[in-house]
Design a protein around this motif. Sequence first.
Motif, mmCIF file in Angstrom:
data_model
loop_
_atom_site.group_PDB
_atom_site.id
_atom_site.type_symbol
_atom_site.label_atom_id
_atom_site.label_comp_id
_atom_site.label_asym_id
_atom_site.label_seq_id
_atom_site.Cartn_x
_atom_site.Cartn_y
_atom_site.Cartn_z
ATOM 1 N N THR A 119 1.232 -4.512 5.622
ATOM 2 C CA THR A 119 0.612 -3.346 6.243
ATOM 3 C C THR A 119 1.601 -2.189 6.189
ATOM 4 O OG1 THR A 119 -0.745 -4.681 7.729
ATOM 5 C CG2 THR A 119 -0.376 -2.394 8.368
ATOM 6 N N THR A 120 1.115 -1.028 5.802
ATOM 7 C CA THR A 120 1.941 0.167 5.725
ATOM 8 C C THR A 120 1.456 1.174 6.751
ATOM 9 O OG1 THR A 120 2.266 -0.190 3.362
ATOM 10 C CG2 THR A 120 2.749 2.008 4.198
ATOM 11 N N GLN A 121 2.393 1.836 7.398
ATOM 12 C CA GLN A 121 2.098 2.861 8.413
ATOM 13 C C GLN A 121 2.441 4.230 7.841
ATOM 14 O OE1 GLN A 121 3.631 2.235 12.447
ATOM 15 N NE2 GLN A 121 4.617 4.213 12.263
ATOM 16 N N TYR A 122 1.606 5.234 8.144
ATOM 17 C CA TYR A 122 1.824 6.594 7.661
ATOM 18 C C TYR A 122 1.581 7.562 8.816
ATOM 19 C CZ TYR A 122 1.547 10.566 4.425
ATOM 20 O OH TYR A 122 1.757 11.738 3.760
ATOM 21 N N ALA A 123 2.652 8.156 9.330
ATOM 22 C CA ALA A 123 2.543 9.101 10.447
ATOM 23 C C ALA A 123 2.388 10.523 9.912
ATOM 24 C CB ALA A 123 3.780 9.009 11.335
ATOM 25 N N VAL A 124 1.480 11.263 10.498
ATOM 26 C CA VAL A 124 1.215 12.643 10.117
ATOM 27 C C VAL A 124 1.492 13.531 11.321
ATOM 28 C CG1 VAL A 124 -0.548 14.256 9.302
ATOM 29 C CG2 VAL A 124 -0.556 11.887 8.495
ATOM 30 N N GLN A 125 2.275 14.583 11.124
ATOM 31 C CA GLN A 125 2.559 15.499 12.230
ATOM 32 C C GLN A 125 1.383 16.460 12.411
ATOM 33 O OE1 GLN A 125 5.541 18.704 12.013
ATOM 34 N NE2 GLN A 125 6.390 17.798 13.860
ATOM 35 N N VAL A 126 0.818 16.478 13.610
ATOM 36 C CA VAL A 126 -0.289 17.371 13.938
ATOM 37 C C VAL A 126 0.291 18.707 14.391
ATOM 38 C CG1 VAL A 126 -2.271 17.746 15.451
ATOM 39 C CG2 VAL A 126 -1.768 15.447 14.590
ATOM 40 N N GLN A 127 -0.163 19.784 13.740
ATOM 41 C CA GLN A 127 0.263 21.130 14.110
ATOM 42 C C GLN A 127 -0.952 21.867 14.650
ATOM 43 O OE1 GLN A 127 2.103 22.767 10.581
ATOM 44 N NE2 GLN A 127 3.929 21.518 10.846
ATOM 45 N N LEU A 128 -0.877 22.287 15.910
ATOM 46 C CA LEU A 128 -2.007 22.910 16.587
ATOM 47 C C LEU A 128 -1.999 24.419 16.405
ATOM 48 C CD1 LEU A 128 -1.779 20.872 19.901
ATOM 49 C CD2 LEU A 128 -3.277 20.454 17.947
ATOM 50 N N CYS A 129 -3.163 24.960 16.062
ATOM 51 C CA CYS A 129 -3.323 26.401 15.892
ATOM 52 C C CYS A 129 -4.428 26.870 16.838
ATOM 53 C CB CYS A 129 -3.698 26.728 14.450
ATOM 54 S SG CYS A 129 -3.967 28.488 14.172
ATOM 55 N N ASN A 130 -4.082 27.791 17.737
ATOM 56 C CA ASN A 130 -5.056 28.315 18.688
ATOM 57 C C ASN A 130 -5.111 29.838 18.618
ATOM 58 O OD1 ASN A 130 -7.042 28.088 20.621
ATOM 59 N ND2 ASN A 130 -5.623 28.007 22.342
ATOM 60 N N CYS A 131 -4.845 30.395 17.438
ATOM 61 C CA CYS A 131 -4.876 31.854 17.275
ATOM 62 C C CYS A 131 -6.320 32.352 17.292
ATOM 63 C CB CYS A 131 -4.208 32.259 15.967
ATOM 64 S SG CYS A 131 -2.451 31.870 15.914
ATOM 65 N N PRO A 137 0.823 -1.205 0.000
ATOM 66 C CA PRO A 137 0.000 0.000 0.000
ATOM 67 C C PRO A 137 0.862 1.262 0.000
ATOM 68 C CG PRO A 137 -0.770 -1.556 1.656
ATOM 69 C CD PRO A 137 0.538 -2.062 1.131
ATOM 70 N N ILE A 138 0.431 2.251 -0.779
ATOM 71 C CA ILE A 138 1.162 3.508 -0.892
ATOM 72 C C ILE A 138 0.243 4.652 -0.472
ATOM 73 C CG2 ILE A 138 2.341 5.073 -2.467
ATOM 74 C CD1 ILE A 138 2.825 2.571 -4.266
ATOM 75 N N PHE A 139 0.694 5.441 0.517
ATOM 76 C CA PHE A 139 -0.058 6.611 0.969
ATOM 77 C C PHE A 139 0.335 7.821 0.147
ATOM 78 C CE2 PHE A 139 -0.563 4.020 4.739
ATOM 79 C CZ PHE A 139 -1.794 4.398 5.232
ATOM 80 N N ARG A 140 -0.640 8.672 -0.136
ATOM 81 C CA ARG A 140 -0.387 9.947 -0.804
ATOM 82 C C ARG A 140 -1.135 11.023 -0.018
ATOM 83 N NH1 ARG A 140 2.637 8.316 -4.711
ATOM 84 N NH2 ARG A 140 2.032 6.699 -6.180
ATOM 85 N N GLY A 141 -0.369 11.994 0.493
ATOM 86 C CA GLY A 141 -0.971 13.076 1.267
ATOM 87 C C GLY A 141 0.110 13.897 1.938
ATOM 88 N N ASP A 142 -0.281 15.004 2.525
ATOM 89 C CA ASP A 142 0.661 15.857 3.245
ATOM 90 C C ASP A 142 1.182 15.130 4.478
ATOM 91 O OD1 ASP A 142 0.343 17.981 1.477
ATOM 92 O OD2 ASP A 142 -1.305 18.849 2.621
ATOM 93 N N THR A 143 2.371 15.497 4.903
ATOM 94 C CA THR A 143 2.942 14.896 6.108
ATOM 95 C C THR A 143 2.594 15.706 7.348
ATOM 96 O OG1 THR A 143 5.019 16.047 5.720
ATOM 97 C CG2 THR A 143 4.842 13.775 4.894
ATOM 98 N N THR A 144 1.911 16.850 7.157
ATOM 99 C CA THR A 144 1.473 17.668 8.292
ATOM 100 C C THR A 144 -0.029 17.917 8.197
ATOM 101 O OG1 THR A 144 1.956 19.739 7.118
ATOM 102 C CG2 THR A 144 3.691 18.853 8.541
ATOM 103 N N PHE A 145 -0.644 18.124 9.346
ATOM 104 C CA PHE A 145 -2.087 18.371 9.447
ATOM 105 C C PHE A 145 -2.283 19.504 10.441
ATOM 106 C CE2 PHE A 145 -6.159 16.523 11.539
ATOM 107 C CZ PHE A 145 -6.974 17.348 10.797
#
Length: 115
Positions: free
Chosen positions: A79-91, A1-9
């Motif tokens: 099985t493929t793993q895809y980690a996404v970095q969560v960036q929090l915005c509280n402005c 399996p191949i993931f396609r998407g941004d590495t940040t959220f």
Amino acid sequence: PIFRGDTTFVVNIGQVSVYQFSVEDASSSSMVGVVGGIPSGATLTRYQETYRFSWILNSPSQNISLIFYATDLKNKLITTQYAVQVQLCNCQNGRVCTSNGLVGSNITTAVILNC
């Protein structure tokens, strides 16, 4: 399996935040996408190979990790793993988050964006 998407959220505190990604398989066999523990207030929907992860986070925390898994249903051992970095915005009050001066840098730990 191949993931396609941004590495940040980017997650805007108190608002609906959406992250989309796709999963493809070179052998064209069926896929299943799973999130390792969907956070409270989140949903994951699928349309063909595209997944939509929606989330309302009401309070910031750096104890957040977001890891997606895809398994090849034809060969359950792949099985493929895809980690996404969560960036929090509280402005607030019209201020905008920037990625300059991120607090933290580990992909499996949320970072807090500056306003």
